[in-house]
Structure formats: structure tokens, C-alpha cells
Design a protein around this motif. Structure first.
Motif, PDB file in Angstrom:
ATOM      1  N   LEU A 190       0.845  -1.189   0.000  1.00 21.84           N
ATOM      2  CA  LEU A 190       0.000   0.000   0.000  1.00 21.84           C
ATOM      3  C   LEU A 190       0.882   1.240   0.000  1.00 21.84           C
ATOM      4  O   LEU A 190       1.927   1.274   0.638  1.00 21.84           O
ATOM      5  CB  LEU A 190      -0.884   0.029   1.245  1.00 21.84           C
ATOM      6  N   SER A 191       0.436   2.258  -0.704  1.00 23.10           N
ATOM      7  CA  SER A 191       1.112   3.552  -0.733  1.00 23.10           C
ATOM      8  C   SER A 191       0.187   4.573  -0.090  1.00 23.10           C
ATOM      9  O   SER A 191      -1.013   4.595  -0.375  1.00 23.10           O
ATOM     10  CB  SER A 191       1.412   3.948  -2.175  1.00 23.10           C
ATOM     11  N   ALA A 192       0.741   5.401   0.774  1.00 18.12           N
ATOM     12  CA  ALA A 192      -0.045   6.457   1.423  1.00 18.12           C
ATOM     13  C   ALA A 192       0.615   7.794   1.134  1.00 18.12           C
ATOM     14  O   ALA A 192       1.822   7.956   1.343  1.00 18.12           O
ATOM     15  CB  ALA A 192      -0.116   6.213   2.923  1.00 18.12           C
ATOM     16  N   VAL A 193      -0.167   8.734   0.652  1.00 23.56           N
ATOM     17  CA  VAL A 193       0.349  10.061   0.324  1.00 23.56           C
ATOM     18  C   VAL A 193      -0.469  11.106   1.072  1.00 23.56           C
ATOM     19  O   VAL A 193      -1.701  11.086   1.024  1.00 23.56           O
ATOM     20  CB  VAL A 193       0.292  10.328  -1.198  1.00 23.56           C
ATOM     21  N   GLY A 194       0.233  12.001   1.746  1.00 24.23           N
ATOM     22  CA  GLY A 194      -0.394  13.136   2.403  1.00 24.23           C
ATOM     23  C   GLY A 194       0.003  14.408   1.699  1.00 24.23           C
ATOM     24  O   GLY A 194       1.158  14.557   1.285  1.00 24.23           O
ATOM     25  N   THR A 195      -0.945  15.324   1.552  1.00 28.88           N
ATOM     26  CA  THR A 195      -0.666  16.613   0.919  1.00 28.88           C
ATOM     27  C   THR A 195      -1.300  17.733   1.736  1.00 28.88           C
ATOM     28  O   THR A 195      -2.392  17.568   2.292  1.00 28.88           O
ATOM     29  CB  THR A 195      -1.204  16.685  -0.530  1.00 28.88           C
ATOM     30  N   VAL A 196      -0.612  18.844   1.795  1.00 33.31           N
ATOM     31  CA  VAL A 196      -1.119  20.012   2.514  1.00 33.31           C
ATOM     32  C   VAL A 196      -2.136  20.719   1.644  1.00 33.31           C
ATOM     33  O   VAL A 196      -1.889  21.001   0.468  1.00 33.31           O
ATOM     34  CB  VAL A 196       0.036  20.964   2.893  1.00 33.31           C
ATOM     35  N   THR A 197      -3.278  21.008   2.237  1.00 34.31           N
ATOM     36  CA  THR A 197      -4.336  21.748   1.560  1.00 34.31           C
ATOM     37  C   THR A 197      -4.160  23.243   1.782  1.00 34.31           C
ATOM     38  O   THR A 197      -4.292  24.043   0.864  1.00 34.31           O
ATOM     39  CB  THR A 197      -5.721  21.311   2.094  1.00 34.31           C
ATOM     40  N   LYS A 198      -3.854  23.600   3.042  1.00 26.48           N
ATOM     41  CA  LYS A 198      -3.658  25.014   3.394  1.00 26.48           C
ATOM     42  C   LYS A 198      -2.795  25.084   4.644  1.00 26.48           C
ATOM     43  O   LYS A 198      -3.056  24.394   5.617  1.00 26.48           O
ATOM     44  CB  LYS A 198      -5.005  25.690   3.664  1.00 26.48           C
ATOM     45  N   THR A 199      -1.773  25.922   4.585  1.00 22.75           N
ATOM     46  CA  THR A 199      -0.955  26.144   5.776  1.00 22.75           C
ATOM     47  C   THR A 199      -1.456  27.396   6.481  1.00 22.75           C
ATOM     48  O   THR A 199      -1.972  28.312   5.859  1.00 22.75           O
ATOM     49  CB  THR A 199       0.539  26.324   5.435  1.00 22.75           C
ATOM     50  N   GLY A 200      -1.284  27.401   7.783  1.00 25.03           N
ATOM     51  CA  GLY A 200      -1.673  28.555   8.580  1.00 25.03           C
ATOM     52  C   GLY A 200      -0.716  28.709   9.754  1.00 25.03           C
ATOM     53  O   GLY A 200      -0.007  27.774  10.118  1.00 25.03           O
ATOM     54  N   ARG A 201      -0.705  29.877  10.330  1.00 26.07           N
ATOM     55  CA  ARG A 201       0.184  30.128  11.472  1.00 26.07           C
ATOM     56  C   ARG A 201      -0.264  29.346  12.696  1.00 26.07           C
ATOM     57  O   ARG A 201       0.552  28.900  13.479  1.00 26.07           O
ATOM     58  CB  ARG A 201       0.219  31.625  11.765  1.00 26.07           C
ATOM     59  N   ARG A 202      -1.565  29.154  12.881  1.00 21.41           N
ATOM     60  CA  ARG A 202      -2.091  28.414  14.038  1.00 21.41           C
ATOM     61  C   ARG A 202      -2.630  27.041  13.650  1.00 21.41           C
ATOM     62  O   ARG A 202      -2.516  26.102  14.418  1.00 21.41           O
ATOM     63  CB  ARG A 202      -3.207  29.208  14.728  1.00 21.41           C
ATOM     64  N   VAL A 203      -3.272  26.934  12.496  1.00 22.59           N
ATOM     65  CA  VAL A 203      -3.869  25.673  12.063  1.00 22.59           C
ATOM     66  C   VAL A 203      -3.538  25.453  10.590  1.00 22.59           C
ATOM     67  O   VAL A 203      -3.630  26.379   9.789  1.00 22.59           O
ATOM     68  CB  VAL A 203      -5.409  25.682  12.255  1.00 22.59           C
ATOM     69  N   SER A 204      -3.149  24.225  10.264  1.00 29.27           N
ATOM     70  CA  SER A 204      -2.931  23.833   8.869  1.00 29.27           C
ATOM     71  C   SER A 204      -3.887  22.691   8.543  1.00 29.27           C
ATOM     72  O   SER A 204      -4.362  21.984   9.441  1.00 29.27           O
ATOM     73  CB  SER A 204      -1.487  23.393   8.646  1.00 29.27           C
ATOM     74  N   PHE A 205      -4.135  22.500   7.258  1.00 28.13           N
ATOM     75  CA  PHE A 205      -5.083  21.483   6.799  1.00 28.13           C
ATOM     76  C   PHE A 205      -4.395  20.586   5.774  1.00 28.13           C
ATOM     77  O   PHE A 205      -3.616  21.070   4.944  1.00 28.13           O
ATOM     78  CB  PHE A 205      -6.310  22.143   6.170  1.00 28.13           C
ATOM     79  N   ALA A 206      -4.700  19.291   5.854  1.00 28.12           N
ATOM     80  CA  ALA A 206      -4.080  18.333   4.931  1.00 28.12           C
ATOM     81  C   ALA A 206      -5.045  17.200   4.631  1.00 28.12           C
ATOM     82  O   ALA A 206      -6.008  16.960   5.367  1.00 28.12           O
ATOM     83  CB  ALA A 206      -2.786  17.779   5.538  1.00 28.12           C
ATOM     84  N   GLY A 207      -4.763  16.509   3.543  1.00 27.07           N
ATOM     85  CA  GLY A 207      -5.542  15.334   3.162  1.00 27.07           C
ATOM     86  C   GLY A 207      -4.598  14.201   2.814  1.00 27.07           C
ATOM     87  O   GLY A 207      -3.409  14.423   2.562  1.00 27.07           O
ATOM     88  N   GLY A 208      -5.133  12.990   2.830  1.00 27.80           N
ATOM     89  CA  GLY A 208      -4.306  11.837   2.500  1.00 27.80           C
ATOM     90  C   GLY A 208      -5.108  10.730   1.848  1.00 27.80           C
ATOM     91  O   GLY A 208      -6.335  10.673   1.998  1.00 27.80           O
ATOM     92  N   GLU A 209      -4.405   9.882   1.123  1.00 25.18           N
ATOM     93  CA  GLU A 209      -5.017   8.715   0.490  1.00 25.18           C
ATOM     94  C   GLU A 209      -4.090   7.522   0.608  1.00 25.18           C
ATOM     95  O   GLU A 209      -2.869   7.672   0.516  1.00 25.18           O
ATOM     96  CB  GLU A 209      -5.259   8.949  -1.004  1.00 25.18           C
ATOM     97  N   ILE A 210      -4.690   6.365   0.793  1.00 26.45           N
ATOM     98  CA  ILE A 210      -3.972   5.099   0.717  1.00 26.45           C
ATOM     99  C   ILE A 210      -4.471   4.391  -0.526  1.00 26.45           C
ATOM    100  O   ILE A 210      -5.684   4.260  -0.727  1.00 26.45           O
ATOM    101  CB  ILE A 210      -4.227   4.214   1.955  1.00 26.45           C
ATOM    102  N   THR A 211      -3.535   3.954  -1.367  1.00 24.54           N
ATOM    103  CA  THR A 211      -3.888   3.218  -2.578  1.00 24.54           C
ATOM    104  C   THR A 211      -3.171   1.882  -2.604  1.00 24.54           C
ATOM    105  O   THR A 211      -2.113   1.714  -1.990  1.00 24.54           O
ATOM    106  CB  THR A 211      -3.525   4.014  -3.851  1.00 24.54           C
ATOM    107  N   ASP A 212      -3.756   0.930  -3.359  1.00 26.62           N
ATOM    108  CA  ASP A 212      -3.081  -0.354  -3.552  1.00 26.62           C
ATOM    109  C   ASP A 212      -2.196  -0.262  -4.797  1.00 26.62           C
ATOM    110  O   ASP A 212      -2.107   0.796  -5.433  1.00 26.62           O
ATOM    111  CB  ASP A 212      -4.077  -1.508  -3.615  1.00 26.62           C
ATOM    112  N   SER A 213      -1.545  -1.351  -5.148  1.00 27.91           N
ATOM    113  CA  SER A 213      -0.590  -1.322  -6.260  1.00 27.91           C
ATOM    114  C   SER A 213      -1.250  -1.035  -7.608  1.00 27.91           C
ATOM    115  O   SER A 213      -0.583  -0.600  -8.537  1.00 27.91           O
ATOM    116  CB  SER A 213       0.201  -2.627  -6.324  1.00 27.91           C
ATOM    117  N   SER A 214      -2.570  -1.248  -7.720  1.00 28.98           N
ATOM    118  CA  SER A 214      -3.269  -0.942  -8.974  1.00 28.98           C
ATOM    119  C   SER A 214      -3.738   0.509  -9.013  1.00 28.98           C
ATOM    120  O   SER A 214      -4.281   0.952 -10.021  1.00 28.98           O
ATOM    121  CB  SER A 214      -4.471  -1.876  -9.149  1.00 28.98           C
ATOM    122  N   GLY A 215      -3.554   1.239  -7.903  1.00 28.48           N
ATOM    123  CA  GLY A 215      -3.987   2.628  -7.850  1.00 28.48           C
ATOM    124  C   GLY A 215      -5.378   2.805  -7.258  1.00 28.48           C
ATOM    125  O   GLY A 215      -5.858   3.937  -7.142  1.00 28.48           O
ATOM    126  N   ALA A 216      -6.042   1.716  -6.873  1.00 30.82           N
ATOM    127  CA  ALA A 216      -7.373   1.818  -6.272  1.00 30.82           C
ATOM    128  C   ALA A 216      -7.258   2.451  -4.887  1.00 30.82           C
ATOM    129  O   ALA A 216      -6.384   2.080  -4.094  1.00 30.82           O
ATOM    130  CB  ALA A 216      -8.020   0.443  -6.174  1.00 30.82           C
TER     131      ALA A 216
END
Length: 176
Positions: free
Chosen positions: A133-159
Motif C-alpha cells: 500500500l502507498s499512502a500520500v499526504g498533501t497540505v491543503t492550506k498552511t496557517g500560522r495556528r492551524v494547517s489542513f491536509a488530506g491523504g489517500e492510501i492506494t493499492d498497487s493498482s492505484g485503487a
């Protein structure tokens, strides 16, 4: 109705797993002295030991860039829940890790963070046959007090196996 006693049930072969990790305290000096991206790249390059959670669950950091972190994990029997599937908590922990590390790549030396919330959506079950499994996290918005991020886990086929969104509280140097 009488229940079978443990000795009456064929449980199968017993497994053993040994986990080895490096003392997590010494790398904290580097954490406080280095920008987040450099610190995480140091783990990939082998100059900084990975945290014990990686050894415990079998996570491996693969790549980092500003606002992005990628990890991988191969499902193992020790990840199973009673249904013979990888426990959702393992996937949740992996998602919490990649979104946190994605935010960490954006931090100056000394800054820290902690999760405020984590919303996980599970889309597919994971078994040993799922493979790496591959897991990728990406920042949606950075902030001085709070930041926001999202992530996905995919299998080898990309699902997509699971996804998450998170809010993270920033700590100024010397706090937290």
C-alpha cells in the motif's frame, strides 16, 4: 449452551514477531534544529532514525517534498482484526502519519504540530492479498495556528483504499 475452551479449539500455529527500534530521544535535538523537510529527508537518507511507530507497524517513509509526504506499508498478519482484515486503526494511523508529515515538510526549524481532528473514510478492505500500500499526504492550506491536509492510501493498482482529511495545530518553537 457450553462454549469450547481454548484448549479444545484448533487455534493454528503460533507466530512471533520481534520489533527493534532506535531510542527516539536523541533525534529530537535534530528535530528542533532543522526545518521539517530536511528532518524527514534525513530519515529517508538514513541520517536520522525513524520513529518507533514505523518499526512497530511496519511503515516506511518513501519520499517528501514541500507539502507532500509518501509512506508505504505491506499488510501483515499482525495487522489483522478478528475478521482477518487489516484493522482500520492501522490504516487510520498511517493516514494520520502522512498528513502530519506533509504539514511537517512546511515547518521551519523548531516548529511542531499535533492533530486536532482526523476524518477517515474506508473504501475497500485490506488483506494480505492486497499487497503493498502507498499512502500520500498533501497540505491543503498552511496557517500560522492551524494547517489542513488530506491523504489517500492506494493499492498497487492505484485503487483508493482509504482517504482522510485533517486539521493540525501548529506549535511555536519552544512550545509543546
Amino acid at each position: 449452551m457450553e462454549h469450547a475452551k481454548p484448549q479444545d479449539v484448533a487455534w493454528g500455529e503460533t507466530r512471533t514477531r520481534e520489533v527493534t527500534w532506535t531510542d527516539p530521544v536523541p533525534p529530537l535535538a535534530s528535530l528542533r534544529a532543522m526545518p521539517g523537510l530536511d528532518f524527514l529527508q534525513g530519515m529517508i537518507d538514513g541520517h536520522i532514525p525513524p520513529p518507533p511507530i514505523g518499526a512497530s507497524l511496519g511503515f516506511e517513509i518513501v519520499a517528501v517534498s514541500p507539502g507532500r509526504a509518501e509512506f508505504r506499508i505491506e499488510p501483515q498478519e499482525f495487522h489483522f482484526n478478528p475478521l482477518g482484515l487489516v484493522h482500520g486503526g492501522v490504516l487510520c494511523t498511517l493516514l494520520d502519519t502522512v498528513v502530519g508529515c506533509a504539514v511537517h515538510t512546511t515547518l521551519d526549524a523548531g516548529w511542531g504540530y499535533t492533530s486536532i481532528d482526523l476524518n477517515v473514510t474506508y473504501l475497500r478492505p485490506v488483506t494480505l492479498q492486497t499487497g503493498m500500500l502507498s499512502a500520500v499526504g498533501t497540505v491543503t492550506k498552511t496557517g500560522r495556528r492551524v494547517s489542513f491536509a488530506g491523504g489517500e492510501i492506494t493499492d498497487s493498482s492505484g485503487a483508493v483504499i482509504a482517504s482522510a482529511t485533517s486539521s493540525l495545530l501548529m506549535f511555536e518553537p519552544g512550545v509543546g
